[in-house]
Design a protein around this motif. Structure first.
Motif, PDB file in Angstrom:
ATOM      1  N   ILE A 164       0.855  -1.185   0.000  1.00  0.00           N
ATOM      2  CA  ILE A 164       0.000   0.000   0.000  1.00  0.00           C
ATOM      3  C   ILE A 164       0.893   1.237   0.000  1.00  0.00           C
ATOM      4  CG2 ILE A 164      -1.714   1.366   1.256  1.00  0.00           C
ATOM      5  CD1 ILE A 164      -2.715  -1.244   2.499  1.00  0.00           C
ATOM      6  N   ASP A 165       0.672   2.100  -0.974  1.00  0.00           N
ATOM      7  CA  ASP A 165       1.373   3.383  -1.043  1.00  0.00           C
ATOM      8  C   ASP A 165       0.308   4.471  -1.042  1.00  0.00           C
ATOM      9  OD1 ASP A 165       2.665   5.749  -1.772  1.00  0.00           O
ATOM     10  OD2 ASP A 165       4.037   4.730  -3.139  1.00  0.00           O
ATOM     11  N   GLN A 166       0.064   5.056   0.142  1.00  0.00           N
ATOM     12  CA  GLN A 166      -0.978   6.074   0.258  1.00  0.00           C
ATOM     13  C   GLN A 166      -0.653   7.328  -0.550  1.00  0.00           C
ATOM     14  OE1 GLN A 166      -1.151   5.892   4.654  1.00  0.00           O
ATOM     15  NE2 GLN A 166      -3.365   5.766   4.355  1.00  0.00           N
ATOM     16  N   GLN A 167       0.616   7.690  -0.616  1.00  0.00           N
ATOM     17  CA  GLN A 167       1.010   8.897  -1.366  1.00  0.00           C
ATOM     18  C   GLN A 167       0.664   8.780  -2.844  1.00  0.00           C
ATOM     19  OE1 GLN A 167       1.580  11.417   0.159  1.00  0.00           O
ATOM     20  NE2 GLN A 167       2.995  11.200   1.851  1.00  0.00           N
ATOM     21  N   GLU A 168       0.930   7.615  -3.416  1.00  0.00           N
ATOM     22  CA  GLU A 168       0.676   7.391  -4.847  1.00  0.00           C
ATOM     23  C   GLU A 168      -0.710   6.799  -5.107  1.00  0.00           C
ATOM     24  OE1 GLU A 168       2.683   8.205  -7.451  1.00  0.00           O
ATOM     25  OE2 GLU A 168       4.035   9.150  -5.994  1.00  0.00           O
ATOM     26  N   LEU A 185     -11.003  -6.029   0.375  1.00  0.00           N
ATOM     27  CA  LEU A 185     -10.185  -4.955  -0.178  1.00  0.00           C
ATOM     28  C   LEU A 185     -10.753  -3.594   0.196  1.00  0.00           C
ATOM     29  CD1 LEU A 185      -7.896  -3.841  -1.896  1.00  0.00           C
ATOM     30  CD2 LEU A 185      -9.339  -4.219  -3.915  1.00  0.00           C
ATOM     31  N   ASN A 186     -12.057  -3.441   0.079  1.00  0.00           N
ATOM     32  CA  ASN A 186     -12.670  -2.154   0.412  1.00  0.00           C
ATOM     33  C   ASN A 186     -12.473  -1.787   1.883  1.00  0.00           C
ATOM     34  OD1 ASN A 186     -13.655  -1.197  -2.081  1.00  0.00           O
ATOM     35  ND2 ASN A 186     -15.366  -2.614  -1.969  1.00  0.00           N
ATOM     36  N   ARG A 187     -12.551  -2.753   2.784  1.00  0.00           N
ATOM     37  CA  ARG A 187     -12.311  -2.475   4.210  1.00  0.00           C
ATOM     38  C   ARG A 187     -10.869  -2.014   4.441  1.00  0.00           C
ATOM     39  NH1 ARG A 187     -15.226  -7.243   4.723  1.00  0.00           N
ATOM     40  NH2 ARG A 187     -13.369  -8.429   5.269  1.00  0.00           N
ATOM     41  N   ILE A 188      -9.931  -2.679   3.783  1.00  0.00           N
ATOM     42  CA  ILE A 188      -8.518  -2.313   3.927  1.00  0.00           C
ATOM     43  C   ILE A 188      -8.265  -0.934   3.331  1.00  0.00           C
ATOM     44  CG2 ILE A 188      -6.174  -2.917   3.177  1.00  0.00           C
ATOM     45  CD1 ILE A 188      -7.133  -5.896   3.428  1.00  0.00           C
ATOM     46  N   ASN A 215      -7.058   2.770   5.183  1.00  0.00           N
ATOM     47  CA  ASN A 215      -5.891   3.519   4.689  1.00  0.00           C
ATOM     48  C   ASN A 215      -6.287   4.771   3.934  1.00  0.00           C
ATOM     49  OD1 ASN A 215      -3.259   1.817   5.137  1.00  0.00           O
ATOM     50  ND2 ASN A 215      -4.892   0.357   4.708  1.00  0.00           N
ATOM     51  N   GLU A 216      -7.536   5.199   4.127  1.00  0.00           N
ATOM     52  CA  GLU A 216      -8.064   6.414   3.500  1.00  0.00           C
ATOM     53  C   GLU A 216      -7.934   6.389   1.981  1.00  0.00           C
ATOM     54  OE1 GLU A 216      -6.323   9.730   5.529  1.00  0.00           O
ATOM     55  OE2 GLU A 216      -7.258   9.200   7.427  1.00  0.00           O
TER      56      GLU A 216
END
Length: 112
Positions: A81-85, A99-102, A106-107
């Protein structure tokens, strides 16, 4: 490697709506990449076609086969997971609800 441990005979596949169904010769439920390699080698040796299945949500008969099927249900993890990208890498067997819960934690979200 012992593929009998991950092979299921007599499996009846049916998509979510029940419009498509089939009975493959064997369903494999691998846990490792090495097991997938072994299944592919067996299929090549036995001249069998392979279809890969997920949850059966497809509205078509795309994954129906009388030869071999591979279920990816044990490949259901988030790898990266890369929140920035806004980039997420997952394995092929992940369910969209998981997947949607994860993503929510992670916003992040799937595009509309």
């Amino acid at each position: 490697m012992d593929l009998e441990r991950i092979a299921v005979a007599g499996y009846q596949f049916k998509n979510w709506s029940g419009t498509y169904q089939c009975q493959p010769e064997l369903l494999f439920i691998p846990e490792t990449i090495d097991e997938i390699r072994e299944i592919l080698y067996l299929a090549k040796t036995e001249k069998k076609r392979i279809r890969v299945i997920g949850c059966g949500n497809s509205p078509s008969d795309l994954c129906c086969s009388t030869d071999y099927m591979i279920s990816m249900e044990r490949f259901a993890n988030v790898l990266y997971i890369d929140q920035q990208e806004c980039l997420v890498t997952v394995q092929a067997g992940i369910h969209l609800d998981k997947l949607n819960r994860i993503l929510e934690k992670n916003e992040l979200a799937l595009p509309m």
